[in-house]
Write an enzyme that holds these catalytic residues in place. Structure first.
Site, PDB file in Angstrom:
ATOM      1  N   CYS A 187      11.644  43.315  10.093  1.00 23.79           N
ATOM      2  CA  CYS A 187      13.086  43.177  10.284  1.00 23.79           C
ATOM      3  C   CYS A 187      13.472  43.686  11.673  1.00 23.79           C
ATOM      4  O   CYS A 187      13.078  44.775  12.080  1.00 23.79           O
ATOM      5  CB  CYS A 187      13.945  43.911   9.254  1.00 23.79           C
ATOM      6  N   ARG A 238       9.689  40.497  14.751  1.00 24.41           N
ATOM      7  CA  ARG A 238       9.639  41.524  13.700  1.00 24.41           C
ATOM      8  C   ARG A 238       9.879  40.953  12.306  1.00 24.41           C
ATOM      9  O   ARG A 238       9.727  41.642  11.303  1.00 24.41           O
ATOM     10  CB  ARG A 238      10.688  42.609  13.980  1.00 24.41           C
ATOM     11  N   TRP A 279      12.399  40.177   7.457  1.00 27.35           N
ATOM     12  CA  TRP A 279      11.100  39.979   6.793  1.00 27.35           C
ATOM     13  C   TRP A 279      11.353  40.403   5.351  1.00 27.35           C
ATOM     14  O   TRP A 279      11.583  41.576   5.070  1.00 27.35           O
ATOM     15  CB  TRP A 279      10.023  40.830   7.449  1.00 27.35           C
ATOM     16  N   ASN A 284      16.751  47.635   7.717  1.00 27.82           N
ATOM     17  CA  ASN A 284      15.301  47.429   7.802  1.00 27.82           C
ATOM     18  C   ASN A 284      14.662  48.537   6.973  1.00 27.82           C
ATOM     19  O   ASN A 284      15.007  49.700   7.151  1.00 27.82           O
ATOM     20  CB  ASN A 284      14.863  47.536   9.271  1.00 27.82           C
ATOM     21  N   GLY A 285      13.753  48.165   6.069  1.00 30.39           N
ATOM     22  CA  GLY A 285      13.085  49.184   5.258  1.00 30.39           C
ATOM     23  C   GLY A 285      13.213  48.865   3.786  1.00 30.39           C
ATOM     24  O   GLY A 285      13.496  47.720   3.408  1.00 30.39           O
ATOM     25  N   GLU A 342     -12.573  41.806  13.788  1.00 33.69           N
ATOM     26  CA  GLU A 342     -11.346  41.475  14.505  1.00 33.69           C
ATOM     27  C   GLU A 342     -11.232  39.958  14.719  1.00 33.69           C
ATOM     28  O   GLU A 342     -10.151  39.378  14.562  1.00 33.69           O
ATOM     29  CB  GLU A 342     -11.306  42.235  15.841  1.00 33.69           C
ATOM     30  N   LYS A 374      -8.118  37.724  13.246  1.00 32.98           N
ATOM     31  CA  LYS A 374      -7.287  36.852  14.092  1.00 32.98           C
ATOM     32  C   LYS A 374      -7.249  35.437  13.527  1.00 32.98           C
ATOM     33  O   LYS A 374      -6.205  34.797  13.481  1.00 32.98           O
ATOM     34  CB  LYS A 374      -7.830  36.780  15.531  1.00 32.98           C
ATOM     35  N   GLU A 402      -5.104  35.215  10.239  1.00 28.55           N
ATOM     36  CA  GLU A 402      -3.650  35.293  10.380  1.00 28.55           C
ATOM     37  C   GLU A 402      -3.062  34.109  11.134  1.00 28.55           C
ATOM     38  O   GLU A 402      -1.914  33.738  10.899  1.00 28.55           O
ATOM     39  CB  GLU A 402      -3.195  36.630  10.976  1.00 28.55           C
ATOM     40  N   HIS A 424     -27.916  40.503   2.034  1.00 29.18           N
ATOM     41  CA  HIS A 424     -27.589  41.251   0.821  1.00 29.18           C
ATOM     42  C   HIS A 424     -26.498  40.571   0.003  1.00 29.18           C
ATOM     43  O   HIS A 424     -25.904  41.190  -0.867  1.00 29.18           O
ATOM     44  CB  HIS A 424     -27.184  42.687   1.185  1.00 29.18           C
ATOM     45  N   LYS A 448       5.676  41.587  12.903  1.00 30.98           N
ATOM     46  CA  LYS A 448       5.118  42.640  13.730  1.00 30.98           C
ATOM     47  C   LYS A 448       5.720  43.964  13.266  1.00 30.98           C
ATOM     48  O   LYS A 448       6.845  43.995  12.787  1.00 30.98           O
ATOM     49  CB  LYS A 448       5.522  42.368  15.179  1.00 30.98           C
TER      50      LYS A 448
HETATM   51  C1  F6R Z   1      -3.091  41.874  13.620  1.00 31.09           C
HETATM   52  C2  F6R Z   1      -2.078  42.898  13.788  1.00 31.09           C
HETATM   53  C3  F6R Z   1      -1.967  43.959  12.739  1.00 31.09           C
HETATM   54  C4  F6R Z   1      -1.647  45.327  13.377  1.00 31.09           C
HETATM   55  C5  F6R Z   1      -1.407  46.373  12.287  1.00 31.09           C
HETATM   56  C6  F6R Z   1      -1.137  47.739  12.869  1.00 31.09           C
HETATM   57  O1  F6R Z   1      -3.097  40.977  14.681  1.00 31.09           O
HETATM   58  O2  F6R Z   1      -1.316  42.896  14.708  1.00 31.09           O
HETATM   59  O3  F6R Z   1      -3.118  44.027  11.965  1.00 31.09           O
HETATM   60  O4  F6R Z   1      -2.713  45.701  14.186  1.00 31.09           O
HETATM   61  O5  F6R Z   1      -0.304  45.985  11.511  1.00 31.09           O
HETATM   62  O6  F6R Z   1      -0.015  47.734  13.705  1.00 31.09           O
HETATM   63  P1  F6R Z   1       0.263  48.905  14.707  1.00 31.09           P
HETATM   64  O7  F6R Z   1      -0.815  48.892  15.732  1.00 31.09           O
HETATM   65  O8  F6R Z   1       1.611  48.600  15.285  1.00 31.09           O
HETATM   66  O9  F6R Z   1       0.252  50.183  13.920  1.00 31.09           O
END
Ligand code: F6R
Length: 606
Positions: A2, A27, A76, A102-103, A481, A485, A488, A504, A601
């Protein structure tokens, strides 16, 4: 999670509110809404729509009344689906008070039942709506004092929240509050701003005020009053924003993610600058390693993967024992933590609720906390004993790229620092690592110059149902990683494995034509041969091998060459092609690169 903005001042409010929402849309993008206080008086002007901000903008037209104060929200969804009705702002029954949030309000069910008994009519399924009704009653009880009402209401709420409220009887005033969710104040000239993060007003002012836990802020065009929950006026904690407004623009790239991938030589250099020969005493002063028996890295998602790489480097270079924990799991298993534990939370946003809560748990058991963070003034560094800031600049794409490589650099800098002060690394070893670190920006540049053919190659696999990533040593977290990527962004099954683990179990996943991305340990490493055998095992079962390697590899169907580098530093180079694969696959499959479905985000809920 949010995005929230508020504006009051000399300009017509719609424009800064909309601009703020555009910049904060990363966000959350389930719905967007705006409430404006109308200059001519009368009811608030409110518009909200499900879906992205564009849906709201389409219906705005030119009938917007003159207004110099307003609030805006991009959502969100948590409680209640992403519908027009559940979109924020929410209004009280008189339509005079608007609130955005937000929350999560954990006690909203009890509150709602109580408010309904008192005659309040609810329209949405959200937890937020309880707060606007509560605030409406409290404002009346406080004879129209919105800030006093907000303080009272905050005392009745459980959970996490950033709240902004505006009332039609006081058109130039916005009142905000925060607990476990972010809110910053932008200080302008004849105008003031509120936002979830500085990106919400970065183009209008570089002067900001950070708000602490349970603080209430009351702004008009020319006043800012911050109080605690009891009403005691606090001295504002001012700071200057170092980010450039242009850093939050796409700058000619098709997507923020692509821009951020290409920014990495610079963000790596910025994170390294002035630190390779030794960390600033100002950074290290807050942290004393005396008696430290264990280092615990806590993080989520991509930041967790950076922590996994950090474990290899810090253990080897400093001799300290390092554990890496998923922040969301950490406190629930009640781990043993004491004053001899050094906890390192890693977070781009500095607001991730899981990481924050894990860190608070550790702190309450006496641990020392040294955070690694990209966002100045955010909660995690504010609650730490010391902080090493990464200098990745604003990361707007939801999928993290440049923040990850900056976090890796932070891990290496900490490993080097601990190795140095504990006398584990010889001068020659320190120098060798420092030299290799300094060369990383140029080497990443080299990788970026050669990734173009990878885009066409990626498209060949666009209809694959699954893609696997293999690595060993630091290549293993790199593989994790790469898989994250792809999941997502491409919405396809992807998994990262340690090369030696395949036999295994996971090798059963390999079928004719399964694409497997192999991150090869450097050619001189003892693990190179082992990994070559792992590749043969999957190739014999029909896999197509895309190898990322610093040397030729006969068994690879496709080879992506990266420069040779110190073993521990290889993830910084190897992850770049993985980011490009995920980016290109998202485009090939018609997905939204910068705002992938279901995500947001800065995850400020547990
Ligand atoms: C993946 C991604 C998330 C963040 C995770 C932690 O591309 O962006 O997995 O890495 O939500 O976020 P931060 O670093 O803001 O604590």
């Amino acid at each position: 999670m949010c995005g929230i903005v508020g504006y009051t001042g000399k300009a017509a409010a719609l424009s800064p509110v909309l601009e703020g929402l555009r910049r904060l849309e990363y966000r959350g993008y389930d719905s967007a809404g705006i409430a404006l206080a109308v200059d001519a008086g009368g009811p608030l002007w409110v518009e909200k729509r499900a879906g992205k901000l564009g849906n709201l903008e389409e219906i705005l037209g030119d009938q917007v009344p003159a207004s110099h104060a307003g609030i805006g929200h991009t959502r969100w969804a948590t409680h209640g689906g992403p519908t027009d009705t559940n979109a924020h702002p929410h209004l009280d029954n008189e339509g005079k008070l608007a609130l955005i949030h937000n929350g999560i309000i954990e006690n909203y069910v009890e509150l709602r039942a109580e408010l309904e008994k008192r005659g309040h009519i609810f329209k949405s399924e959200t937890d937020t709506e309880s707060v606007v009704h509560l605030l409406s009653d409290a404002r009346k009880a406080h004879h129209g004092d919105l800030a006093a009402a907000m303080r009272e209401v905050c005392g009745q709420l459980r959970g996490s929240f950033t709240l902004l409220a505006i009332h039609s009887d006081e058109p130039g005033r916005i009142v905000g509050a925060r607990r476990n969710s972010p809110l910053v104040v932008g200080v302008g000239d004849g105008e003031n701003f509120l936002a979830s993060d500085v990106a919400g007003f970065i183009e209008f002012t570089k002067h900001a005020i950070e708000l602490g836990q349970d603080e209430i802020v009351d702004i008009t065009s020319n006043s800012i009053v911050v109080t605690d929950i009891n009403g005691t006026v606090l001295e504002p904690r001012k700071y200057e924003i170092s980010w450039d407004a242009s850093a939050a623009e796409r700058g000619g790239y098709d997507h923020f993610m692509l821009k951020e991938i290409y920014e990495q030589p610079k963000t790596i250099a910025d994170t390294l600058i002035g630190r390779v020969a030794g960390l600033d005493p100002e950074i290290t002063a807050g942290i004393d390693l005396t008696g430290v028996t264990k280092v615990v890295i806590i993080a989520c998602g991509t930041a967790f993967h950076a922590g996994l790489v950090g474990k290899y480097a810090i253990e080897k270079w400093s001799g300290l024992t390092v554990e890496v924990e998923l922040a969301s799991e950490y406190r629930y298993r009640e781990p043993s933590v004491d004053a001899n534990t050094l906890v390192i939370p890693i977070s781009q946003s500095g607001e991730t609720m899981d990481t924050l809560m894990a860190m608070r748990y550790a702190r309450s058991h006496g641990a020392r906390v040294f955070s690694v963070c990209n966002t100045n003034g955010s909660t995690i560094p504010r609650e730490s004993d010391a902080v090493l800031y990464t200098h990745a600049g604003p990361e707007i794409a939801v999928a993290s790229t440049k923040a990850f490589t900056a976090q890796l650099i932070a891990m290496y800098l900490l490993g080097l620092h601990f190795g140095r002060i504990r006398g584990v690394l010889s001068d020659a070893e320190q120098e060798a690592i420092a030299l290799e670190l300094a060369e990383l920006p140029a080497k990443v540049e080299q990788v970026l110059e050669t990734v173009e053919p990878l885009r066409a190659l990626t498209r060949q696999f666009k209809d694959a149902t699954s893609m696997l990533f293999l690595g060993r040593h630091v290549g293993f977290p790199t593989a994790l990683e790469g898989a994250l990527k792809l999941k997502e962004l491409a919405y396809m099954h992807a998994e990262g494995f340690a090369g030696g683990e395949l036999k295994h179990g996971p090798i059963a996943l390999i079928d004719q034509g399964t694409p497997v991305v192999a991150i090869m340990p450097s050619a001189h490493s003892v693990l190179a041969e082992k990994m070559a055998s792992n590749i043969q095992e999957v190739k014999a079962r029909g896999a197509i091998i895309i190898a990322i390697s610093d040397a030729p590899l006969a068994s690879a169907d496709h080879l992506i060459r990266i420069p040779a580098v110190h073993d521990f530093l290889q993830p910084v180079l190897a992850v770049v092609p993985l980011q490009v694969i995920a980016y290109e696959m998202a485009i090939a499959r018609g997905n939204d690169v910068d705002q992938p479905r279901n995500l947001a985000k800065s995850v400020t809920v547990e």
